[in-house]
Design a protein around this motif. Structure first.
Motif: not given
Length: 496
Positions: A452-461
């Protein structure tokens, strides 16, 4: 999809807009002409001695593009393709001019290679020719370049683009429009010298039918026929008679020649010299005029993309075979990269479909640099993808592939010169993660992953039990987070 397509040909002499309507018959589709516009811009004439387009010519070009843009209001970007040819390729300030041109038109503009221009010209010409089992030679004399193609059916066999145009040759050898025997001989000799570089190969391949697809060819045919210089077709004998008459007159006078259009007067000497040189160097006996042209080829190329027959897919397939890439690993990376990309919620953005295709193609070709060396192979991959002859791909297409290939491993500072937007950074992230997680070169199967991505933040679960058995992957993911932080993004790896 809307049933209308539009192509814009930004030539060195003339800008042309063509709009076609798609009519489907079962599994087949046909394009019927709906509207066309043309603007005489003479872009090549606006090049100064430093090969920079002057301000007056740029403004004239922008005015023409604004008029085209008004006609194209309401068109989907997926249904419009604008291609720029030789003058954009050689102009040193093209990169400065292009953003203003795109704003005026309202759509992206692709600066295509000479090889791609030749391919699209051939595609356009054959649309208006009956099916044939014979090889065909097509010559398109433009304002700044001339394209030579030999093809059989739908398939080009030889493609070449020479920096030899009716506008540039006229400027060089016929200043102020003055024609002399010596100047005409020098112009023909110069053109023959350029054509000589491909002549042996073309004569060896051979052809049975010859067609001229440009305004030069159609203009010459009209003059030869309407003034009794040739009984039919373009012939060397007819052109020699025209040459002698022009030398005798010392200039091109509109009232002297039936069939001569006013816009062809300034460029007729250069166009005639190139055509004579082509006949002499290649041994052409006669040539017919083809109705199709670059803009028609662009329309049919768009139709192919809409019909899921994208020429670029075939190019990628051929490259995979030519370089003997590991197709299994390429498939694993492609599947995972697209799976991650589709989770990012970018579908509503207009450029997403093309970006997704580029990601898929790069995933299939990202290891192409291994044919040169293992060390820094990603740099070799990027160079090949940016500079290789890749039919169907524009320069912008290839720069995007190069960006993804260059950035798919190592530090990210090296790809900042490509000035990617956020969506391209996210696509690159998907490719990097896919390559990293597939280092064992075996599929991940149904391993649950969420990106997932919000603005400049990316999250990998990612499942904790999977990482527990793969300490190398865990270490690499931590390093990846550091790399992205230096690029201005926060990459969080969440184990669950």
């Amino acid at each position: 999809m809307d049933n209308r397509l539009a192509s814009i040909d930004l030539g060195s002499n003339t800008f042309r807009l063509s709009i076609g309507r798609i009519v489907r018959h079962g599994d087949t589709a046909q394009i019927y002409a709906e509207d066309k516009l043309r603007e005489l811009v003479a872009l090549a004439n606006g090049l100064d001695e430093h090969k920079r387009i002057n301000a007056a010519t740029m403004e004239q070009a922008l005015a023409a593009l604004r008029r085209f843009g008004e006609r194209l209001q309401g068109f989907s970007p997926a249904n419009v393709r604008a291609v720029a040819t030789n003058t954009f390729r050689v102009a040193r300030n093209a990169a400065e001019f292009l953003p203003a041109a795109e704003r005026a038109l309202g759509f992206p503009i692709e600066i295509i290679s000479g090889q791609e221009e030749a391919r699209l010209i051939y595609l356009g010409v054959i649309q208006d020719l009956p099916p044939s089992s014979q090889r065909r030679l097509v010559i398109d004399i433009g304002g700044g370049s001339t394209e030579f193609v030999i093809g059989l059916g739908d398939h080009p066999l030889e493609l070449a683009s020479l920096e030899l145009g009716c506008t540039t040759l006229t400027r060089q050898f016929f200043p102020q429009g003055r024609i002399t025997a010596a100047r005409m001989s020098q112009a023909i000799l110069a053109a023959r010298g350029a054509i000589e570089t491909i002549a042996s190969r073309y004569r060896s391949t051979g052809w049975q039918e010859a067609y001229g697809s440009s305004g030069t060819a159609k203009g010459l045919l009209a003059i030869l026929l309407e003034n009794g210089l040739s009984p039919r077709d373009i012939t060397l004998e007819g052109m020699e008679r025209l040459r002698a008459a022009l030398v005798s007159a010392g200039e091109v006078r509109l009232h002297d020649w039936a069939g001569l259009k006013p816009e062809r007067v300034p460029v007729l000497p250069g166009g005639l010299a190139i055509m004579i040189a082509a006949f002499q160097e290649l041994g052409i006996e006669r040539m017919r005029a083809g109705d199709g042209a670059l803009r028609i080829g662009v329309l049919h190329d768009l139709l192919g993309r809409d019909s899921h027959q994208d020429r670029r897919d075939e190019t990628v397939r051929q490259i995979r075979g030519r370089y003997q890439l590991d197709t299994a690993q390429a498939g694993f990376v492609r599947t995972l990269a697209l799976r991650l990309f589709d989770q990012l919620g970018l579908a509503a953005e207009p450029d997403t479909p093309e970006l997704r295709r580029a990601l898929a193609w790069t995933a299939e070709l990202h290891e192409i640099g291994l044919v040169i060396a293992r060390d820094d192979y990603h740099k070799h991959s990027a160079y090949i993808l940016e500079h290789a002859d890749m039919p169907g791909f524009s320069r912008d297409d290839q720069r995007l592939l190069a960006f993804l290939a260059l950035g798919h491993q190592g530090r990210l500072a090296k790809v900042r010169c490509y000035a990617p937007d956020r969506a391209r950074w996210l696509a690159l992230c998907c490719l990097r993660l896919a390559v990293l997680l597939l280092r064992r070169r075996e599929p991940l199967g149904a391993l649950p992953l969420t990106l997932q991505a919000w603005d400049q933040r990316i999250t990998l679960e990612i499942p904790a039990h999977w990482l527990a058995t793969r300490p190398l992957s865990g270490l690499q993911l931590k390093k990846e987070a550091t790399i992205w932080r230096k690029a201005g993004f926060v990459l969080d790896i969440i184990e669950r």
